[in-house]
Design a protein around this motif. Structure first.
Motif, PDB file in Angstrom:
ATOM      1  N   HIS A 172       0.831  -1.198   0.000  1.00 27.99           N
ATOM      2  CA  HIS A 172       0.000   0.000   0.000  1.00 27.99           C
ATOM      3  C   HIS A 172       0.871   1.255   0.000  1.00 27.99           C
ATOM      4  O   HIS A 172       0.603   2.214  -0.740  1.00 27.99           O
ATOM      5  N   VAL A 173       1.909   1.257   0.824  1.00 26.85           N
ATOM      6  CA  VAL A 173       2.822   2.395   0.899  1.00 26.85           C
ATOM      7  C   VAL A 173       3.491   2.626  -0.450  1.00 26.85           C
ATOM      8  O   VAL A 173       3.555   3.759  -0.956  1.00 26.85           O
ATOM      9  N   SER A 174       3.993   1.558  -1.051  1.00 28.23           N
ATOM     10  CA  SER A 174       4.668   1.681  -2.341  1.00 28.23           C
ATOM     11  C   SER A 174       3.700   2.150  -3.430  1.00 28.23           C
ATOM     12  O   SER A 174       4.075   2.942  -4.303  1.00 28.23           O
ATOM     13  N   ALA A 175       2.460   1.682  -3.362  1.00 28.54           N
ATOM     14  CA  ALA A 175       1.457   2.113  -4.341  1.00 28.54           C
ATOM     15  C   ALA A 175       1.183   3.606  -4.207  1.00 28.54           C
ATOM     16  O   ALA A 175       1.037   4.315  -5.220  1.00 28.54           O
ATOM     17  N   GLN A 176       1.131   4.099  -2.974  1.00 31.90           N
ATOM     18  CA  GLN A 176       0.924   5.534  -2.778  1.00 31.90           C
ATOM     19  C   GLN A 176       2.111   6.333  -3.292  1.00 31.90           C
ATOM     20  O   GLN A 176       1.939   7.409  -3.877  1.00 31.90           O
ATOM     21  N   HIS A 177       3.325   5.823  -3.082  1.00 30.26           N
ATOM     22  CA  HIS A 177       4.499   6.489  -3.632  1.00 30.26           C
ATOM     23  C   HIS A 177       4.405   6.558  -5.155  1.00 30.26           C
ATOM     24  O   HIS A 177       4.712   7.600  -5.764  1.00 30.26           O
ATOM     25  N   ASP A 178       3.996   5.468  -5.769  1.00 32.95           N
ATOM     26  CA  ASP A 178       3.871   5.429  -7.231  1.00 32.95           C
ATOM     27  C   ASP A 178       2.804   6.414  -7.717  1.00 32.95           C
ATOM     28  O   ASP A 178       2.993   7.102  -8.726  1.00 32.95           O
ATOM     29  N   GLU A 179       1.683   6.474  -7.004  1.00 34.79           N
ATOM     30  CA  GLU A 179       0.620   7.408  -7.369  1.00 34.79           C
ATOM     31  C   GLU A 179       1.096   8.854  -7.249  1.00 34.79           C
ATOM     32  O   GLU A 179       0.810   9.695  -8.116  1.00 34.79           O
ATOM     33  N   LEU A 180       1.829   9.121  -6.180  1.00 30.94           N
ATOM     34  CA  LEU A 180       2.347  10.468  -5.962  1.00 30.94           C
ATOM     35  C   LEU A 180       3.350  10.843  -7.050  1.00 30.94           C
ATOM     36  O   LEU A 180       3.295  11.949  -7.615  1.00 30.94           O
ATOM     37  N   LEU A 181       4.226   9.914  -7.366  1.00 31.87           N
ATOM     38  CA  LEU A 181       5.211  10.159  -8.406  1.00 31.87           C
ATOM     39  C   LEU A 181       4.538  10.414  -9.756  1.00 31.87           C
ATOM     40  O   LEU A 181       4.911  11.349 -10.479  1.00 31.87           O
ATOM     41  N   ALA A 183       1.543  11.569 -10.326  1.00 32.40           N
ATOM     42  CA  ALA A 183       0.865  12.863 -10.318  1.00 32.40           C
ATOM     43  C   ALA A 183       1.851  14.001 -10.538  1.00 32.40           C
ATOM     44  O   ALA A 183       1.559  14.968 -11.260  1.00 32.40           O
ATOM     45  N   ILE A 184       3.031  13.885  -9.945  1.00 32.59           N
ATOM     46  CA  ILE A 184       4.047  14.926 -10.122  1.00 32.59           C
ATOM     47  C   ILE A 184       4.565  14.920 -11.547  1.00 32.59           C
ATOM     48  O   ILE A 184       4.673  15.974 -12.200  1.00 32.59           O
ATOM     49  N   VAL A 185       4.876  13.748 -12.066  1.00 35.18           N
ATOM     50  CA  VAL A 185       5.391  13.638 -13.441  1.00 35.18           C
ATOM     51  C   VAL A 185       4.379  14.167 -14.448  1.00 35.18           C
ATOM     52  O   VAL A 185       4.742  14.843 -15.425  1.00 35.18           O
ATOM     53  N   ASP A 186       3.102  13.892 -14.216  1.00 30.56           N
ATOM     54  CA  ASP A 186       2.046  14.348 -15.126  1.00 30.56           C
ATOM     55  C   ASP A 186       1.667  15.810 -14.901  1.00 30.56           C
ATOM     56  O   ASP A 186       0.846  16.362 -15.646  1.00 30.56           O
TER      57      ASP A 186
END
Length: 214
Positions: A172-181, A183-186
């Motif tokens: 779950h933590v890693s998935a949130q990191h991926d989602e955050l990343l 959003a920033i990249v996009d």
């Protein structure tokens, strides 16, 4: 300067749990540990007191932890600031003000953090997780927010070190990191801020669940 070196080294020893909350640090003992004179150690302890990590007591100091109410406030401040820095980083990315190499480095850091967390290497995971979020704050370019986050992160880390356990929700933590990343990249500023805030509050909730009962 020796004062800065002493401050940095004592801060590291507090953050890694070598000197846990409640431990008294005398100038003599700290100077012996650092192989320095007492003068830079004295100044370092004063600086650490200003950072909120110790409380000075005569010729020494006691490492302090936030009480539950103050810890809750610290997480709320961290959530607000990380939402701000994530949103700002995404805005700067959308404006073309972040180098592709910096985004690639952030992505690599997220991958390493996920691997280490999954493997249960707790101390290393804590450091990598902080580096990931700090790097986002650096990309936001807000020096005041970054300095404030550093102080809040320090206080939270010292206050929760004893209750840390291998992440039971590492996916779950890693998935949130991926989602955050993503959003920033996009360049999706609003999403980045929302995800960052939720991530911090989820971290707080998990810490409460895993904290040892009195």
């Amino acid at each position: 300067m020796q004062n800065d070196v002493a401050h940095r080294r004592l801060r590291e020893l507090i953050l890694d749990g070598t000197y846990p909350p409640g431990v008294r640090l005398t100038e003599v003992d700290a100077a012996a540990t650092l192989e320095m004179s007492r003068t830079p150690v004295r100044e370092a302890l004063r600086a650490l007191a200003a950072d909120g990590l110790v409380r000075t007591t005569g010729r020494g100091a006691v490492v302090v932890a936030l009480d539950p109410d103050d810890l809750e406030d610290a997480y709320q401040v961290r959530a607000a600031l990380e939402a701000l820095t994530a949103e700002t980083a995404a805005t700067r990315q959308r404006a073309g003000r972040i180098a592709p190499a910096d985004l690639a480095a952030l992505r690599d850091l997220a991958i390493v953090t996920a691997d280490v967390t999954r493997e249960g290497r707790l101390a290393e995971a804590v450091g990598l997780n902080r580096r990931f979020h700090r790097r986002i704050a650096e990309l936001a370019g807000n020096a005041i927010a970054l300095r404030t986050l550093d102080r809040v992160w320090d206080q939270i880390q010292v206050s929760t070190l004893r209750s840390l356990q291998p992440a039971v929700r590492h996916a779950h933590v890693s998935a949130q990191h991926d989602e955050l990343l993503s959003a920033i990249v996009d360049g999706r500023a609003e999403d980045a801020g929302r995800i960052a805030r939720l991530h911090v509050l989820d971290t707080r909730a998990t810490a409460q669940e895993t904290a040892p009962r009195a």
